[in-house]
Motif scaffolding. Sequence first.
Motif, PDB file in Angstrom:
ATOM      1  N   CYS A 136      47.447  43.616  51.831  1.00  0.00           N
ATOM      2  CA  CYS A 136      45.773  44.385  51.915  1.00  0.00           C
ATOM      3  C   CYS A 136      45.961  44.652  50.817  1.00  0.00           C
ATOM      4  O   CYS A 136      44.611  45.506  50.138  1.00  0.00           O
ATOM      5  CB  CYS A 136      46.227  45.113  53.276  1.00  0.00           C
ATOM      6  SG  CYS A 136      46.735  44.124  54.794  1.00  0.00           S
TER       7      CYS A 136
ATOM      8  N   ALA B  84      44.136  41.762  47.985  1.00  0.00           N
ATOM      9  CA  ALA B  84      42.685  41.969  48.404  1.00  0.00           C
ATOM     10  C   ALA B  84      42.331  43.119  48.240  1.00  0.00           C
ATOM     11  O   ALA B  84      40.813  42.945  48.178  1.00  0.00           O
ATOM     12  CB  ALA B  84      43.040  41.264  49.535  1.00  0.00           C
ATOM     13  N   LEU B  85      42.461  44.525  48.733  1.00  0.00           N
ATOM     14  CA  LEU B  85      41.466  45.460  48.753  1.00  0.00           C
ATOM     15  C   LEU B  85      41.577  45.834  46.607  1.00  0.00           C
ATOM     16  O   LEU B  85      40.333  46.176  46.506  1.00  0.00           O
ATOM     17  CB  LEU B  85      41.944  46.826  48.871  1.00  0.00           C
ATOM     18  CG  LEU B  85      41.599  46.079  51.229  1.00  0.00           C
ATOM     19  CD1 LEU B  85      42.609  47.950  51.882  1.00  0.00           C
ATOM     20  CD2 LEU B  85      40.348  46.376  51.352  1.00  0.00           C
TER      21      LEU B  85
ATOM     22  N   CYS C 276      41.392  43.846  44.862  1.00  0.00           N
ATOM     23  CA  CYS C 276      40.377  42.464  44.097  1.00  0.00           C
ATOM     24  C   CYS C 276      38.966  42.863  44.662  1.00  0.00           C
ATOM     25  O   CYS C 276      38.341  42.162  43.762  1.00  0.00           O
ATOM     26  CB  CYS C 276      40.953  41.029  44.618  1.00  0.00           C
ATOM     27  SG  CYS C 276      42.592  41.226  43.468  1.00  0.00           S
ATOM     28  N   THR C 277      39.146  43.746  45.586  1.00  0.00           N
ATOM     29  CA  THR C 277      37.439  43.641  46.168  1.00  0.00           C
ATOM     30  C   THR C 277      36.572  44.859  46.380  1.00  0.00           C
ATOM     31  O   THR C 277      35.789  45.348  46.407  1.00  0.00           O
ATOM     32  CB  THR C 277      37.138  43.444  48.208  1.00  0.00           C
ATOM     33  OG1 THR C 277      38.261  44.270  48.269  1.00  0.00           O
ATOM     34  CG2 THR C 277      37.393  42.059  48.244  1.00  0.00           C
ATOM     35  N   GLY C 278      37.793  46.012  45.697  1.00  0.00           N
ATOM     36  CA  GLY C 278      37.551  47.381  45.137  1.00  0.00           C
ATOM     37  C   GLY C 278      37.280  48.127  45.985  1.00  0.00           C
ATOM     38  O   GLY C 278      36.719  48.922  46.363  1.00  0.00           O
ATOM     39  N   GLY C 279      38.047  47.770  47.887  1.00  0.00           N
ATOM     40  CA  GLY C 279      38.212  48.448  48.436  1.00  0.00           C
ATOM     41  C   GLY C 279      39.340  50.190  48.419  1.00  0.00           C
ATOM     42  O   GLY C 279      39.668  49.709  47.485  1.00  0.00           O
TER      43      GLY C 279
ATOM     44  N   GLU D 265      33.396  47.175  55.931  1.00  0.00           N
ATOM     45  CA  GLU D 265      33.227  46.613  54.235  1.00  0.00           C
ATOM     46  C   GLU D 265      33.929  46.074  53.912  1.00  0.00           C
ATOM     47  O   GLU D 265      33.650  44.535  53.521  1.00  0.00           O
ATOM     48  CB  GLU D 265      32.060  47.329  53.120  1.00  0.00           C
ATOM     49  CG  GLU D 265      33.659  48.242  52.447  1.00  0.00           C
ATOM     50  CD  GLU D 265      32.294  49.595  52.237  1.00  0.00           C
ATOM     51  OE1 GLU D 265      33.106  49.745  51.082  1.00  0.00           O
ATOM     52  OE2 GLU D 265      31.604  49.788  52.181  1.00  0.00           O
ATOM     53  N   ASP D 266      35.265  45.905  54.180  1.00  0.00           N
ATOM     54  CA  ASP D 266      36.247  45.334  53.553  1.00  0.00           C
ATOM     55  C   ASP D 266      36.835  44.210  55.024  1.00  0.00           C
ATOM     56  O   ASP D 266      38.235  44.208  54.573  1.00  0.00           O
ATOM     57  CB  ASP D 266      36.810  46.150  53.182  1.00  0.00           C
ATOM     58  CG  ASP D 266      36.834  46.323  52.309  1.00  0.00           C
ATOM     59  OD1 ASP D 266      36.125  46.413  51.368  1.00  0.00           O
ATOM     60  OD2 ASP D 266      37.520  48.214  52.107  1.00  0.00           O
ATOM     61  N   TRP D 267      36.154  44.259  55.684  1.00  0.00           N
ATOM     62  CA  TRP D 267      36.755  42.993  57.008  1.00  0.00           C
ATOM     63  C   TRP D 267      37.043  42.003  56.453  1.00  0.00           C
ATOM     64  O   TRP D 267      38.090  41.231  56.541  1.00  0.00           O
ATOM     65  CB  TRP D 267      35.677  43.060  57.474  1.00  0.00           C
ATOM     66  CG  TRP D 267      34.356  41.793  57.869  1.00  0.00           C
ATOM     67  CD1 TRP D 267      33.214  42.456  57.452  1.00  0.00           C
ATOM     68  CD2 TRP D 267      34.381  40.606  58.096  1.00  0.00           C
ATOM     69  NE1 TRP D 267      32.104  41.226  56.979  1.00  0.00           N
ATOM     70  CE2 TRP D 267      33.429  40.437  57.613  1.00  0.00           C
ATOM     71  CE3 TRP D 267      35.997  39.546  58.739  1.00  0.00           C
ATOM     72  CZ2 TRP D 267      32.536  39.345  58.387  1.00  0.00           C
ATOM     73  CZ3 TRP D 267      35.014  38.536  58.501  1.00  0.00           C
ATOM     74  CH2 TRP D 267      33.124  38.520  57.949  1.00  0.00           C
ATOM     75  N   VAL D 268      36.822  41.201  55.400  1.00  0.00           N
ATOM     76  CA  VAL D 268      36.666  39.709  54.531  1.00  0.00           C
ATOM     77  C   VAL D 268      38.220  39.711  54.135  1.00  0.00           C
ATOM     78  O   VAL D 268      38.793  38.887  54.314  1.00  0.00           O
ATOM     79  CB  VAL D 268      35.757  39.013  53.250  1.00  0.00           C
ATOM     80  CG1 VAL D 268      36.566  37.901  53.304  1.00  0.00           C
ATOM     81  CG2 VAL D 268      34.309  38.707  54.587  1.00  0.00           C
ATOM     82  N   ALA D 269      38.948  41.115  53.228  1.00  0.00           N
ATOM     83  CA  ALA D 269      39.969  41.294  52.303  1.00  0.00           C
ATOM     84  C   ALA D 269      40.970  41.585  53.274  1.00  0.00           C
ATOM     85  O   ALA D 269      41.546  40.771  53.263  1.00  0.00           O
ATOM     86  CB  ALA D 269      39.805  42.452  51.632  1.00  0.00           C
TER      87      ALA D 269
END
Length: 125
Positions: free
Chosen positions: A17, A20-21, A23-26, A42-46
């Motif tokens: 997690c 992934a977060l 990488c996505t800026g979450g 907004e971070d559900w995909v990550a």
Amino acid sequence: QMVAMQAAFFATLGIACTAALLCTGGRVELGRIFRSAEYAGEDWVALCLATVVTAVVMVALLVLVVERAKKCLDFVVTYHFFHFLTTWACGGLPVQGAWWASNIAAIVLATVVGEWCCIRAEQRE
């Protein structure tokens, strides 16, 4: 064995997690893995991707720790059940479809691939 698998599951899920977060800026926060409401944000995909990546890592651990194909389903369902209970305790009963879909996919993936890998390992012995 179960304690090792449970600890490995939570550690792997936390690391996946976080990666992934990042990488996505979450927003990175440990509590996010224990709140199903996060899977509607907004971070559900990550978070879903991290759950599936965790399943892949857990396959390797099933082969190393559990070693028996017959036990894979029991172990996978058990550590996911404790994750469900922890999620329920920290953030309420999971109602988000993405949480359920990613966790069911992870259970199926880890069980099927874990059993296949364990059978292959048992045949080599």
